[in-house]
Design a protein around this motif. Structure first.
Motif, PDB file in Angstrom:
ATOM      1  N   ALA A 131       8.486  -4.902  -3.488  1.00 34.12           N
ATOM      2  CA  ALA A 131       7.880  -4.960  -4.819  1.00 34.12           C
ATOM      3  C   ALA A 131       6.385  -4.649  -4.753  1.00 34.12           C
ATOM      4  O   ALA A 131       5.855  -3.941  -5.619  1.00 34.12           O
ATOM      5  CB  ALA A 131       8.107  -6.329  -5.444  1.00 34.12           C
ATOM      6  N   GLU A 132       5.699  -5.143  -3.723  1.00 34.42           N
ATOM      7  CA  GLU A 132       4.274  -4.850  -3.572  1.00 34.42           C
ATOM      8  C   GLU A 132       4.038  -3.358  -3.375  1.00 34.42           C
ATOM      9  O   GLU A 132       3.119  -2.779  -3.955  1.00 34.42           O
ATOM     10  CB  GLU A 132       3.692  -5.634  -2.395  1.00 34.42           C
ATOM     11  CG  GLU A 132       3.523  -7.111  -2.672  1.00 34.42           C
ATOM     12  CD  GLU A 132       3.110  -7.885  -1.437  1.00 34.42           C
ATOM     13  OE1 GLU A 132       3.229  -7.364  -0.303  1.00 34.42           O
ATOM     14  OE2 GLU A 132       2.667  -9.036  -1.600  1.00 34.42           O
ATOM     15  N   ALA A 133       4.875  -2.737  -2.555  1.00 36.43           N
ATOM     16  CA  ALA A 133       4.724  -1.300  -2.315  1.00 36.43           C
ATOM     17  C   ALA A 133       4.962  -0.502  -3.593  1.00 36.43           C
ATOM     18  O   ALA A 133       4.205   0.428  -3.921  1.00 36.43           O
ATOM     19  CB  ALA A 133       5.691  -0.848  -1.218  1.00 36.43           C
ATOM     20  N   ALA A 134       5.993  -0.869  -4.341  1.00 35.38           N
ATOM     21  CA  ALA A 134       6.285  -0.164  -5.593  1.00 35.38           C
ATOM     22  C   ALA A 134       5.183  -0.406  -6.619  1.00 35.38           C
ATOM     23  O   ALA A 134       4.801   0.509  -7.358  1.00 35.38           O
ATOM     24  CB  ALA A 134       7.641  -0.604  -6.139  1.00 35.38           C
ATOM     25  N   ALA A 135       4.667  -1.619  -6.669  1.00 34.40           N
ATOM     26  CA  ALA A 135       3.588  -1.934  -7.612  1.00 34.40           C
ATOM     27  C   ALA A 135       2.346  -1.113  -7.305  1.00 34.40           C
ATOM     28  O   ALA A 135       1.701  -0.578  -8.216  1.00 34.40           O
ATOM     29  CB  ALA A 135       3.270  -3.429  -7.562  1.00 34.40           C
ATOM     30  N   THR A 136       2.015  -0.990  -6.050  1.00 33.28           N
ATOM     31  CA  THR A 136       0.864  -0.178  -5.658  1.00 33.28           C
ATOM     32  C   THR A 136       1.096   1.283  -5.993  1.00 33.28           C
ATOM     33  O   THR A 136       0.219   1.960  -6.533  1.00 33.28           O
ATOM     34  CB  THR A 136       0.599  -0.341  -4.146  1.00 33.28           C
ATOM     35  OG1 THR A 136       0.359  -1.725  -3.874  1.00 33.28           O
ATOM     36  CG2 THR A 136      -0.587   0.485  -3.702  1.00 33.28           C
ATOM     37  N   ARG A 137       2.274   1.768  -5.688  1.00 31.26           N
ATOM     38  CA  ARG A 137       2.607   3.181  -5.911  1.00 31.26           C
ATOM     39  C   ARG A 137       2.548   3.559  -7.392  1.00 31.26           C
ATOM     40  O   ARG A 137       2.078   4.642  -7.744  1.00 31.26           O
ATOM     41  CB  ARG A 137       3.995   3.481  -5.351  1.00 31.26           C
ATOM     42  CG  ARG A 137       4.358   4.954  -5.346  1.00 31.26           C
ATOM     43  CD  ARG A 137       5.728   5.228  -4.718  1.00 31.26           C
ATOM     44  NE  ARG A 137       5.885   4.565  -3.429  1.00 31.26           N
ATOM     45  CZ  ARG A 137       6.865   3.704  -3.135  1.00 31.26           C
ATOM     46  NH1 ARG A 137       7.786   3.405  -4.027  1.00 31.26           N
ATOM     47  NH2 ARG A 137       6.938   3.143  -1.948  1.00 31.26           N
ATOM     48  N   TYR A 138       3.008   2.666  -8.256  1.00 36.47           N
ATOM     49  CA  TYR A 138       3.112   2.996  -9.677  1.00 36.47           C
ATOM     50  C   TYR A 138       2.097   2.263 -10.555  1.00 36.47           C
ATOM     51  O   TYR A 138       2.172   2.332 -11.782  1.00 36.47           O
ATOM     52  CB  TYR A 138       4.533   2.710 -10.184  1.00 36.47           C
ATOM     53  CG  TYR A 138       5.547   3.558  -9.472  1.00 36.47           C
ATOM     54  CD1 TYR A 138       5.660   4.927  -9.728  1.00 36.47           C
ATOM     55  CD2 TYR A 138       6.389   3.008  -8.511  1.00 36.47           C
ATOM     56  CE1 TYR A 138       6.574   5.717  -9.057  1.00 36.47           C
ATOM     57  CE2 TYR A 138       7.312   3.791  -7.832  1.00 36.47           C
ATOM     58  CZ  TYR A 138       7.397   5.143  -8.112  1.00 36.47           C
ATOM     59  OH  TYR A 138       8.304   5.918  -7.434  1.00 36.47           O
TER      60      TYR A 138
END
Length: 102
Positions: A60-67
């Motif tokens: 979730a952290e990676a996706a939040a950063t990405r988007y």
């Protein structure tokens, strides 16, 4: 199981009180098998859901950063959709849905 009882069994089984995984597992198993009316514990569904969320945090952290999203919003949506183990790829879909809704 009482920790004190487990420690006593460990001492009797090995001659020392040091905790090692194989010895401790064996001691706990012996006590469990020989204790009449042992209370069985059940995992609460809330704890299972919390474990799923904790396991999804990095994704979730990676996706939040990405988007450009809030990690908490993704995790709330993971909980709302009732995701289970093995569905980490759905976090990207959730992030895309949340980004599109902004």
């Amino acid at each position: 199981m009482l920790a004190k009882l487990s420690a006593q069994v460990r001492v009797f089984a090995t001659g020392n009180g040091r905790k090692t995984d194989p010895v401790d597992a064996h001691s706990v198993a012996l006590v469990a098998l020989r204790t009449p009316n042992l209370v069985r514990l059940q995992t609460a569904p809330e704890l299972i859901r919390m474990g799923v969320l904790v396991n999804r945090r990095r994704h979730a952290e990676a996706a939040a950063t990405r988007y450009g999203l809030d990690t908490r919003a993704i995790l709330v949506e993971v909980g709302r959709r009732g995701m289970v183990r093995g569905q980490e790829d759905m976090i990207t879909d959730i992030a895309l849905d949340l980004a599109a809704a902004r």
